[in-house]
Design an enzyme around this catalytic site. Structure first.
Site, PDB file in Angstrom:
ATOM      1  N   ASP A 278      49.685  29.980  35.504  1.00 49.21           N
ATOM      2  CA  ASP A 278      49.262  31.009  36.442  1.00 49.21           C
ATOM      3  C   ASP A 278      47.768  31.247  36.189  1.00 49.21           C
ATOM      4  O   ASP A 278      47.234  30.799  35.173  1.00 49.21           O
ATOM      5  CB  ASP A 278      50.072  32.291  36.162  1.00 49.21           C
ATOM      6  CG  ASP A 278      49.501  33.502  36.860  1.00 49.21           C
ATOM      7  OD1 ASP A 278      49.269  33.422  38.078  1.00 49.21           O
ATOM      8  OD2 ASP A 278      49.275  34.529  36.183  1.00 49.21           O
TER       9      ASP A 278
ATOM     10  N   ASP B  68      45.542  34.513  37.545  1.00 50.40           N
ATOM     11  CA  ASP B  68      45.116  35.902  37.356  1.00 50.40           C
ATOM     12  C   ASP B  68      45.956  36.586  36.290  1.00 50.40           C
ATOM     13  O   ASP B  68      47.180  36.674  36.414  1.00 50.40           O
ATOM     14  CB  ASP B  68      45.199  36.659  38.678  1.00 50.40           C
ATOM     15  CG  ASP B  68      44.263  36.065  39.703  1.00 50.40           C
ATOM     16  OD1 ASP B  68      43.053  36.060  39.436  1.00 50.40           O
ATOM     17  OD2 ASP B  68      44.733  35.575  40.746  1.00 50.40           O
TER      18      ASP B  68
HETATM   19  C1  XBP Z   1      47.439  37.425  41.414  1.00 46.54           C
HETATM   20  C2  XBP Z   1      47.289  38.000  42.757  1.00 46.54           C
HETATM   21  C3  XBP Z   1      46.123  37.649  43.588  1.00 46.54           C
HETATM   22  C4  XBP Z   1      44.817  38.306  43.317  1.00 46.54           C
HETATM   23  C5  XBP Z   1      43.928  38.290  44.545  1.00 46.54           C
HETATM   24  O1  XBP Z   1      48.344  36.357  41.451  1.00 46.54           O
HETATM   25  O2  XBP Z   1      48.163  38.693  43.222  1.00 46.54           O
HETATM   26  O3  XBP Z   1      46.467  38.009  44.875  1.00 46.54           O
HETATM   27  O4  XBP Z   1      45.037  39.652  42.911  1.00 46.54           O
HETATM   28  O5  XBP Z   1      43.638  37.025  45.013  1.00 46.54           O
HETATM   29  P1  XBP Z   1      48.559  35.307  40.239  1.00 46.54           P
HETATM   30  P2  XBP Z   1      43.339  36.741  46.598  1.00 46.54           P
HETATM   31  O6  XBP Z   1      48.646  36.082  38.952  1.00 46.54           O
HETATM   32  O7  XBP Z   1      49.830  34.630  40.602  1.00 46.54           O
HETATM   33  O8  XBP Z   1      47.421  34.348  40.223  1.00 46.54           O
HETATM   34  O9  XBP Z   1      42.594  37.923  47.115  1.00 46.54           O
HETATM   35  O10 XBP Z   1      42.509  35.488  46.598  1.00 46.54           O
HETATM   36  O11 XBP Z   1      44.663  36.577  47.298  1.00 46.54           O
HETATM   37 MG    MG Z   2      49.219  36.515  37.041  1.00 46.65          MG
END
Ligand code: XBP
Ligand code: MG
Length: 242
Positions: A10, A12
């Site tokens: 993953d 973020d």
């Molecule tokens: C994290 C998220 C993302 C970011 C924003 O998902 O929910 O939506 O907060 O990114 P993960 P965008 O941990 O699965 O990576 O604005 O580009 O959608």
């Molecule tokens: Mg995440």
């Protein structure tokens, strides 16, 4: 147990703490640029993370907190514009080096490459964000280290749906049993588990206290945790909490 052949990361919260000082700041800057008085403070943003995906998060917020704007005929266009501007702000933060990888992440990636494991990404965020984060922190070639990068709108249903992990597994041409997912959130864990993957959780700023039942291991982070420990101790153990 099938030997682990690939790690699926993953982004973020897992590769880097991107939410509070990255995405949140970029959303607020986009709201300002578009003349909106919206502001997501740290606590509110934590609540809004229950909605995965930036465009989806904006829509959800507007529907609840600014219904008059959500009902405007040009609302879809506004969401698109806000998200485009938000992404530009986010990319600037990444390029300025303001979003470093979490401790231990670069080492684990390097150890995995040396061990001949394949690497992949499964994330809800926009593909440009992943590319920029990898380049800024690991060098210009880093995106090529990943055989598959599954990101953003490539699948219609975002986490906790399993779609992004299924998409990545298809591209890797590996069964779920040959891969290990590394996540930071309950939503991400659900997505990985529903796709049949084993999953190690590294708790992040916004995910402490979430329900990580079903994880192979729940770690504070990757510091001091070798590849061997991450992979070998993830063989069906069952939710060991720190
Ligand atoms: C994290 C998220 C993302 C970011 C924003 O998902 O929910 O939506 O907060 O990114 P993960 P965008 O941990 O699965 O990576 O604005 O580009 O959608
Ligand atoms: Mg995440």
């Amino acid at each position: 147990m099938t030997t682990c052949q690939a790690l699926i990361f993953d982004v973020d919260g897992t590769l880097a703490e991107t939410e509070r000082d990255g995405h949140r700041v970029a959303f607020n800057a986009a709201f300002r640029d578009c003349g909106l008085s919206w502001h997501w403070d740290e606590q509110r943003y934590g609540e809004l993370l229950a909605v995965t995906g930036g465009k989806e998060r904006i829509r959800h917020y507007a529907a609840h907190d600014a219904p008059a704007i959500a009902e405007r005929p040009d609302f879809d266009a506004l969401v698109g514009q806000l998200h485009k501007i938000k992404t530009a702000h986010y990319l600037r933060l990444v390029d300025r080096g303001q979003l470093p990888l979490r401790p231990g992440v670069a080492r684990l990636i390097n150890e995995a490459r040396q061990a001949g494991l394949r690497l992949a990404i499964a994330t809800t965020t926009t593909p440009e964000n992943v590319d920029a984060l990898l380049r800024a922190n690991l060098g210009p070639d880093a995106p090529d280290w990943f055989d598959v990068i599954g990101a953003g709108d490539i699948v219609p249903a975002k986490k906790p749906a399993p779609d992004i992990y299924q998409w990545v597994l298809n591209r890797l041409a590996l069964p779920a049993s040959a891969c290990l997912a590394i996540e930071d959130s309950e939503m991400g864990l659900k997505s990985a588990l529903t796709a049949g993957l084993r999953c190690v959780v590294t708790i992040s700023e916004y995910t402490r206290g979430q329900d990580f039942r079903g994880a192979e291991r729940v770690l504070e982070g990757l510091v001091g945790c070798s590849l061997g420990e991450v992979v070998l101790h993830s063989s069906g153990g069952g939710g060991e909490q720190p």
